[in-house]
Scaffold this motif. Structure first.
Motif, mmCIF file in Angstrom:
data_model
loop_
_atom_site.group_PDB
_atom_site.id
_atom_site.type_symbol
_atom_site.label_atom_id
_atom_site.label_comp_id
_atom_site.label_asym_id
_atom_site.label_seq_id
_atom_site.Cartn_x
_atom_site.Cartn_y
_atom_site.Cartn_z
ATOM 1 N N SER A 112 55.505 -19.927 17.431
ATOM 2 C CA SER A 112 55.248 -19.619 18.838
ATOM 3 C C SER A 112 54.209 -20.571 19.419
ATOM 4 C CB SER A 112 54.786 -18.171 18.939
ATOM 5 O OG SER A 112 53.707 -17.942 18.059
ATOM 6 N N ALA A 113 53.815 -20.323 20.666
ATOM 7 C CA ALA A 113 52.839 -21.189 21.336
ATOM 8 C C ALA A 113 51.848 -20.332 22.102
ATOM 9 C CB ALA A 113 53.561 -22.126 22.297
ATOM 10 N N VAL A 114 50.597 -20.805 22.180
ATOM 11 C CA VAL A 114 49.617 -20.150 23.055
ATOM 12 C C VAL A 114 48.855 -21.224 23.819
ATOM 13 C CG1 VAL A 114 49.307 -18.079 21.624
ATOM 14 C CG2 VAL A 114 47.827 -20.066 21.241
ATOM 15 N N ASP A 115 48.262 -20.805 24.923
ATOM 16 C CA ASP A 115 47.400 -21.676 25.712
ATOM 17 C C ASP A 115 45.966 -21.320 25.320
ATOM 18 O OD1 ASP A 115 45.902 -22.952 27.619
ATOM 19 O OD2 ASP A 115 47.175 -22.363 29.309
ATOM 20 N N ASP A 116 45.338 -22.200 24.508
ATOM 21 C CA ASP A 116 43.979 -21.937 24.031
ATOM 22 C C ASP A 116 43.023 -22.707 24.928
ATOM 23 O OD1 ASP A 116 41.753 -21.312 22.528
ATOM 24 O OD2 ASP A 116 42.189 -22.767 20.934
ATOM 25 N N ALA A 144 49.459 -26.917 15.471
ATOM 26 C CA ALA A 144 49.439 -28.274 16.034
ATOM 27 C C ALA A 144 49.043 -28.126 17.499
ATOM 28 C CB ALA A 144 50.815 -28.916 15.907
ATOM 29 N N THR A 145 48.263 -29.068 18.002
ATOM 30 C CA THR A 145 47.725 -28.909 19.362
ATOM 31 C C THR A 145 48.061 -30.100 20.253
ATOM 32 O OG1 THR A 145 45.668 -29.898 18.640
ATOM 33 C CG2 THR A 145 45.779 -27.480 18.614
ATOM 34 N N SER A 146 48.008 -29.832 21.569
ATOM 35 C CA SER A 146 48.294 -30.889 22.541
ATOM 36 C C SER A 146 47.538 -30.585 23.834
ATOM 37 C CB SER A 146 49.796 -30.897 22.828
ATOM 38 O OG SER A 146 50.082 -31.702 23.947
ATOM 39 N N THR A 147 47.059 -31.607 24.472
ATOM 40 C CA THR A 147 46.439 -31.374 25.788
ATOM 41 C C THR A 147 47.396 -31.775 26.908
ATOM 42 O OG1 THR A 147 45.320 -33.457 25.453
ATOM 43 C CG2 THR A 147 43.993 -31.460 25.172
ATOM 44 N N ASP A 148 48.334 -32.700 26.614
ATOM 45 C CA ASP A 148 49.274 -33.103 27.677
ATOM 46 C C ASP A 148 50.582 -32.306 27.631
ATOM 47 O OD1 ASP A 148 50.605 -34.138 25.498
ATOM 48 O OD2 ASP A 148 50.478 -36.236 26.115
ATOM 49 N N GLY A 149 50.740 -31.465 26.610
ATOM 50 C CA GLY A 149 51.958 -30.652 26.508
ATOM 51 C C GLY A 149 53.145 -31.455 25.991
ATOM 52 N N LYS A 179 47.112 -12.800 22.402
ATOM 53 C CA LYS A 179 45.702 -12.412 22.471
ATOM 54 C C LYS A 179 45.591 -10.966 22.917
ATOM 55 C CE LYS A 179 41.432 -14.588 23.113
ATOM 56 N NZ LYS A 179 40.765 -15.800 23.517
ATOM 57 N N TYR A 180 44.687 -10.218 22.280
ATOM 58 C CA TYR A 180 44.400 -8.854 22.728
ATOM 59 C C TYR A 180 42.888 -8.681 22.639
ATOM 60 C CZ TYR A 180 44.335 -3.772 23.007
ATOM 61 O OH TYR A 180 44.081 -2.480 23.387
ATOM 62 N N LEU A 206 42.016 -19.103 15.921
ATOM 63 C CA LEU A 206 43.354 -19.584 15.565
ATOM 64 C C LEU A 206 43.397 -20.341 14.232
ATOM 65 C CD1 LEU A 206 44.608 -20.869 19.060
ATOM 66 C CD2 LEU A 206 45.491 -18.862 17.873
ATOM 67 N N ARG A 207 42.210 -20.518 13.604
ATOM 68 C CA ARG A 207 42.175 -21.279 12.349
ATOM 69 C C ARG A 207 41.810 -20.413 11.142
ATOM 70 N NH1 ARG A 207 42.025 -24.018 16.697
ATOM 71 N NH2 ARG A 207 42.794 -26.165 16.727
#
Ligand code: FRU
Length: 504
Positions: A112-116, A144-149, A179-180, A206-207
């Motif tokens: 899945s994906a989240v906006d952190d 895995a992370t990305s700032t530009d999507g 997130k909760y 998340l880690r």
């Protein structure tokens, strides 16, 4: 960036470049054929299965999917990627994840994906075969992370969960994160002694993850393994959607090789225990699996599924591609706690020419319509009030010689909706039937989305949904209405030709 992270990035870049170059070459050969879908998500070429990482990020909708870029069959999994501003017009992006590290060397499996806080973070399962026969696996959770999507970097902390917390099976996959309050939560599919289950973890960053407990599990009647769990709240209820493998067919239920369904209840976040009612299937068609949801900025819970089924014959493999995703559907919970799926209203943007029948029509026997086509949206509403037909409905993709047709019908006495694809062309056949259990209505409303090799049927505003792949001849384009052994009153009929979003 330390040396190790640099190395990870480089390896990933090399693998991605290889996959993207190969796909580009395949696309230039343009061998996709007449069943290529016009407005559904599929890979530019080759294989896809589950939808992954559904999210609205910085205002745009992103959909990733399990992808094998090197052939039209399942293989080492990559994450393909499309995005859209409106859930209708999609744009292919470079492959987001490729197997490249010891922890994901044999596949980046579903997740899945989240906006952190502005960083698009993908959470996926790294798959490693432990023997040559691929009968033993090790599965680990990674990010895995990305700032530009668009460009993703595998995290130095990977794998963030390297083994199941208890002495569970090696099958341990498909993380869905949300997130909760102050914590991130992750639900994973696994099994114990051939009984599927969903387990819960939590984390602040998340880690670093800690195990909370078993959310829900099969008592033996709900399959040997639970794949692709997804958890969310709808109103004041909690819902767990998952895809159990190995439930035996029972009457009309569980007719596919594997199922996708849900439990409605309440999650106790402190113990991780999800108390719930009984399991319900989500979609009664031939081709629906591994569905995932996300919340968009209008507060809608939107679901997309894989519109195929494991081990089904897929004739497009010969044309160099296989697999597609369903149209996006908005989820609602009915008063009796059943999930209702409705096509997102944005799909109306696909509509081109409209055909309508003025006023009501009495249908008996066969009624050939002026409208025809491979890509259509059809809305047909029938009244049960003065109906004395035993069965009525519509036929699509009809050939002129009458040899090909796909039949959507309502059997009045049985209150059953059926889809018959025995004469639908070159794909697998069969008839699927599902009883309308809840509808008190005196109307049957079919809302149908037809694409070049698919048919999604929404009955009575999403009370029953059936998603199917069909592979008719491109010349079979006719649409008919029918009523057997009597007549039925057609209250309204509208159809639209739909646009091909992929056509340049
Ligand atoms: C579901 C599934 C997932 C797995 C993925 C691999 O269809 O089997 O459990 O992560 O497909 O492609």
């Amino acid at each position: 960036m330390d040396k190790n992270s640099q190395q990870v990035m480089l390896q990933q870049q090399v693998m991605l470049q290889k996959a993207n170059d190969y796909l580009k070459e395949r696309m230039e050969q343009n061998t996709s054929g007449s069943h290529r879908l016009a407005y559904h998500i599929a890979a530019p070429a080759n294989w896809i299965n589950d939808p992954n990482g559904l999210i609205q990020f910085k205002g745009e909708y992103h959909v990733f999917y399990q992808h094998h870029p090197f052939s039209a069959e399942w293989g080492p999994m990559h994450w393909g990627h499309v995005k859209s501003k409106d859930l209708v017009h999609w744009e292919h992006l470079p492959i987001a994840l490729a197997p490249s590290e010891a922890y994901d060397q044999d596949g980046c499996f579903s997740g899945s994906a989240v906006d952190d806080k502005g960083t698009l973070t993908l959470i996926y399962t790294g798959n490693v075969w432990m023997n040559e026969e691929q009968t033993e696996i090790k599965q680990m959770q990674c990010i895995a992370t990305s700032t530009d999507g668009i460009t993703f970097v595998k995290d130095a902390a990977n794998p963030v969960i390297s083994a199941p917390a208890e002495e569970e099976a090696a099958d341990f996959r498909d993380p869905k994160v949300w997130k909760y309050e102050k914590y991130w939560y992750m639900v994973l599919g696994t099994k114990k002694e051939e009984k599927g289950k969903a387990v819960l973890y939590r984390s602040l960053d998340l880690r670093n993850w800690s195990y909370v407990g078993v959310m829900a599990e099969s008592d033996g009647s709900l399959g040997y393994m639970w794949e692709c769990p997804d958890f969310f709240s709808l109103g004041d209820k909690d819902v767990l959607v998952f895809s159990p493998q190995g439930i035996d067919a029972e009457g009309e239920r569980y007719q596919n090789l594997h199922q996708t369904g849900y439990l409605v209840g309440h999650l106790d976040y402190s113990t991780g225990v999800f108390s719930h009612g009984s399991f319900e299937e989500l979609d009664k068609g031939f081709d629906f699996y591994a569905a995932q949801t996300f919340l968009d900025d209008q507060g809608r819970r939107i679901l997309i599924g894989w519109m195929d089924m494991w081990e089904s014959k897929m004739p497009t493999q010969e044309q160099g591609w296989a697999g597609a995703l369903t149209i996006p559907r908005v989820l609602e919970l009915s008063a009796d706690e059943k999930l209702i799926m409705k096509p997102v209203p944005e799909l109306q943007k696909l509509r081109k020419k409209c055909y309508g029948l003025a006023g009501e029509q009495m249908i008996f026997g066969k009624y050939i319509l002026e409208v025809e086509g491979e890509c259509l949206e059809i809305l047909a509403e029938f009244s049960l009030e003065s109906c004395d037909a035993s069965e009525f409905g519509l036929k699509v993709r009809c050939s002129e010689d009458g040899k090909e047709e796909t039949v959507v019908s309502y059997r009045v006495d049985q209150r059953q909706v059926t889809v018959d694809r025995n004469r639908s062309g070159i794909g697998p056949g069969g008839v699927r039937a599902s009883t309308l259990e809840r509808s008190e209505k005196m109307k049957i409303r079919f809302h149908v989305f037809l694409d070049r090799s698919s048919l999604e049927i929404f009955v009575n505003d999403g009370e029953l949904v059936m998603s199917n792949r069909i592979y008719p001849d491109p010349r079979s384009r006719g649409v008919e209405l029918f009523a057997f052994c009597g007549k039925v009153n057609l209250l309204s009929f509208e159809a639209w030709e739909l646009k091909d979003i992929w056509k340049k």
